[in-house]
Design a protein around this motif. Structure first.
Motif, PDB file in Angstrom:
ATOM      1  N   MET A 124      45.672  42.542  29.901  1.00 51.73           N
ATOM      2  CA  MET A 124      46.935  41.938  29.577  1.00 51.73           C
ATOM      3  C   MET A 124      47.959  43.005  29.229  1.00 51.73           C
ATOM      4  N   PHE A 125      47.493  44.121  28.671  1.00 51.29           N
ATOM      5  CA  PHE A 125      48.421  45.192  28.319  1.00 51.29           C
ATOM      6  C   PHE A 125      49.163  45.709  29.541  1.00 51.29           C
ATOM      7  N   LEU A 126      48.442  45.947  30.639  1.00 46.11           N
ATOM      8  CA  LEU A 126      49.082  46.477  31.838  1.00 46.11           C
ATOM      9  C   LEU A 126      50.189  45.553  32.333  1.00 46.11           C
ATOM     10  N   LYS A 127      49.939  44.261  32.318  1.00 47.39           N
ATOM     11  CA  LYS A 127      50.943  43.296  32.773  1.00 47.39           C
ATOM     12  C   LYS A 127      52.138  43.241  31.819  1.00 47.39           C
ATOM     13  N   SER A 128      51.911  43.500  30.533  1.00 43.58           N
ATOM     14  CA  SER A 128      53.033  43.503  29.590  1.00 43.58           C
ATOM     15  C   SER A 128      53.931  44.720  29.817  1.00 43.58           C
ATOM     16  N   VAL A 129      53.350  45.812  30.271  1.00 48.11           N
ATOM     17  CA  VAL A 129      54.115  47.018  30.556  1.00 48.11           C
ATOM     18  C   VAL A 129      54.807  46.914  31.909  1.00 48.11           C
ATOM     19  N   ASN A 130      54.099  46.336  32.887  1.00 43.48           N
ATOM     20  CA  ASN A 130      54.644  46.211  34.241  1.00 43.48           C
ATOM     21  C   ASN A 130      54.219  44.861  34.814  1.00 43.48           C
ATOM     22  N   PRO A 131      55.068  43.841  34.711  1.00 43.77           N
ATOM     23  CA  PRO A 131      54.713  42.504  35.194  1.00 43.77           C
ATOM     24  C   PRO A 131      54.401  42.450  36.695  1.00 43.77           C
ATOM     25  N   GLY A 132      54.837  43.448  37.447  1.00 45.82           N
ATOM     26  CA  GLY A 132      54.589  43.472  38.882  1.00 45.82           C
ATOM     27  C   GLY A 132      53.232  44.034  39.267  1.00 45.82           C
ATOM     28  N   ILE A 133      52.488  44.530  38.282  1.00 50.86           N
ATOM     29  CA  ILE A 133      51.183  45.109  38.584  1.00 50.86           C
ATOM     30  C   ILE A 133      50.207  44.016  39.010  1.00 50.86           C
ATOM     31  N   LYS A 134      49.340  44.322  39.943  1.00 49.93           N
ATOM     32  CA  LYS A 134      48.321  43.371  40.409  1.00 49.93           C
ATOM     33  C   LYS A 134      46.954  43.794  39.882  1.00 49.93           C
ATOM     34  N   ILE A 135      46.225  42.853  39.329  1.00 46.82           N
ATOM     35  CA  ILE A 135      44.884  43.116  38.820  1.00 46.82           C
ATOM     36  C   ILE A 135      43.890  42.429  39.751  1.00 46.82           C
ATOM     37  N   ILE A 136      43.006  43.233  40.318  1.00 47.14           N
ATOM     38  CA  ILE A 136      42.047  42.756  41.316  1.00 47.14           C
ATOM     39  C   ILE A 136      40.634  42.867  40.750  1.00 47.14           C
ATOM     40  N   ALA A 137      39.899  41.778  40.766  1.00 50.00           N
ATOM     41  CA  ALA A 137      38.499  41.792  40.332  1.00 50.00           C
ATOM     42  C   ALA A 137      37.627  42.277  41.490  1.00 50.00           C
ATOM     43  N   ALA A 138      36.809  43.283  41.230  1.00 50.63           N
ATOM     44  CA  ALA A 138      35.853  43.782  42.223  1.00 50.63           C
ATOM     45  C   ALA A 138      34.491  43.229  41.837  1.00 50.63           C
ATOM     46  N   ASP A 139      33.908  42.423  42.700  1.00 50.32           N
ATOM     47  CA  ASP A 139      32.693  41.688  42.359  1.00 50.32           C
ATOM     48  C   ASP A 139      31.658  41.863  43.460  1.00 50.32           C
ATOM     49  N   PRO A 140      30.377  41.976  43.093  1.00 46.79           N
ATOM     50  CA  PRO A 140      29.349  42.111  44.121  1.00 46.79           C
ATOM     51  C   PRO A 140      29.114  40.794  44.856  1.00 46.79           C
ATOM     52  N   PRO A 141      28.728  40.885  46.124  1.00 52.38           N
ATOM     53  CA  PRO A 141      28.373  39.660  46.858  1.00 52.38           C
ATOM     54  C   PRO A 141      27.272  38.898  46.118  1.00 52.38           C
ATOM     55  N   GLY A 142      27.375  37.594  46.122  1.00 50.57           N
ATOM     56  CA  GLY A 142      26.383  36.758  45.441  1.00 50.57           C
ATOM     57  C   GLY A 142      26.820  36.323  44.055  1.00 50.57           C
ATOM     58  N   SER A 143      27.884  36.897  43.548  1.00 52.99           N
ATOM     59  CA  SER A 143      28.379  36.535  42.220  1.00 52.99           C
ATOM     60  C   SER A 143      29.304  35.323  42.313  1.00 52.99           C
ATOM     61  N   VAL A 144      29.432  34.615  41.209  1.00 49.77           N
ATOM     62  CA  VAL A 144      30.321  33.447  41.187  1.00 49.77           C
ATOM     63  C   VAL A 144      31.769  33.814  40.889  1.00 49.77           C
ATOM     64  N   LEU A 145      32.013  34.990  40.334  1.00 53.21           N
ATOM     65  CA  LEU A 145      33.366  35.327  39.913  1.00 53.21           C
ATOM     66  C   LEU A 145      34.332  35.491  41.077  1.00 53.21           C
ATOM     67  N   TYR A 146      33.867  36.045  42.176  1.00 48.68           N
ATOM     68  CA  TYR A 146      34.733  36.197  43.339  1.00 48.68           C
ATOM     69  C   TYR A 146      35.336  34.834  43.731  1.00 48.68           C
ATOM     70  N   ASN A 147      34.488  33.848  43.921  1.00 43.70           N
ATOM     71  CA  ASN A 147      34.953  32.517  44.321  1.00 43.70           C
ATOM     72  C   ASN A 147      35.770  31.856  43.208  1.00 43.70           C
ATOM     73  N   TYR A 148      35.435  32.137  41.966  1.00 41.70           N
ATOM     74  CA  TYR A 148      36.188  31.570  40.841  1.00 41.70           C
ATOM     75  C   TYR A 148      37.642  32.055  40.879  1.00 41.70           C
ATOM     76  N   PHE A 149      37.841  33.356  41.077  1.00 43.43           N
ATOM     77  CA  PHE A 149      39.208  33.884  41.104  1.00 43.43           C
ATOM     78  C   PHE A 149      39.942  33.525  42.387  1.00 43.43           C
ATOM     79  N   LYS A 150      39.221  33.336  43.477  1.00 38.49           N
ATOM     80  CA  LYS A 150      39.851  32.967  44.745  1.00 38.49           C
ATOM     81  C   LYS A 150      40.171  31.475  44.815  1.00 38.49           C
ATOM     82  N   ASN A 151      39.221  30.634  44.360  1.00 42.52           N
ATOM     83  CA  ASN A 151      39.332  29.188  44.575  1.00 42.52           C
ATOM     84  C   ASN A 151      39.173  28.331  43.320  1.00 42.52           C
ATOM     85  N   GLY A 152      38.916  28.957  42.186  1.00 46.92           N
ATOM     86  CA  GLY A 152      38.760  28.195  40.946  1.00 46.92           C
ATOM     87  C   GLY A 152      37.439  27.465  40.814  1.00 46.92           C
TER      88      GLY A 152
END
Length: 89
Positions: A1-29
Motif C-alpha cells: 500500500m505504501f508504494l501506491k500512496s507514493v505513486n498511484p500509477g504504480i502497478k502491483i503484480i502478483a507472481a504465483d506458481p502454477p497450481g495456486s489459487v491466488l492467480y485465479n483469485y486476482f484475475k477472476n475473484g
C-alpha cells in the motif's frame, strides 16, 4: 500500500506458481486452482491469508518453477538472501 500512496500509477503484480489459487483469485475473484502443480510451497492452501487480504494487487502472472528457481539463484549471486523452503537451488 505504501508504494501506491507514493505513486498511484504504480502497478502491483502478483507472481504465483502454477497450481495456486491466488492467480485465479486476482484475475477472476475465484479461489480455483489454475495450471499444473508446482514444487514451490504456497501460503494460502486454498484460502486468502491475512497478509494478502485487501492487498492492492492490479494483476497476476504464473511463474513456472524453472523460472522461479533461476530468479532465486540470480538473486543469491548478487548477495540477496532469498530463502526457498525445503529446496536446494
Amino acid at each position: 500500500m505504501f508504494l501506491k500512496s507514493v505513486n498511484p500509477g504504480i502497478k502491483i503484480i502478483a507472481a504465483d506458481p502454477p497450481g495456486s489459487v491466488l492467480y485465479n483469485y486476482f484475475k477472476n475473484g475465484q479461489l480455483e486452482r489454475t495450471g499444473d502443480g508446482s514444487i514451490t510451497e504456497g501460503i494460502g492452501q486454498g484460502r486468502i491469508t491475512a497478509n494478502v487480504e485487501g492487498a492492492p494487487i492490479d494483476d497476476a502472472v504464473h511463474v513456472p518453477d524453472e523460472e522461479s528457481i533461476n530468479m532465486v539463484r540470480g538473486a543469491r549471486c548478487v548477495g540477496m538472501t532469498v530463502p526457498v523452503k525445503g529446496q536446494h537451488v
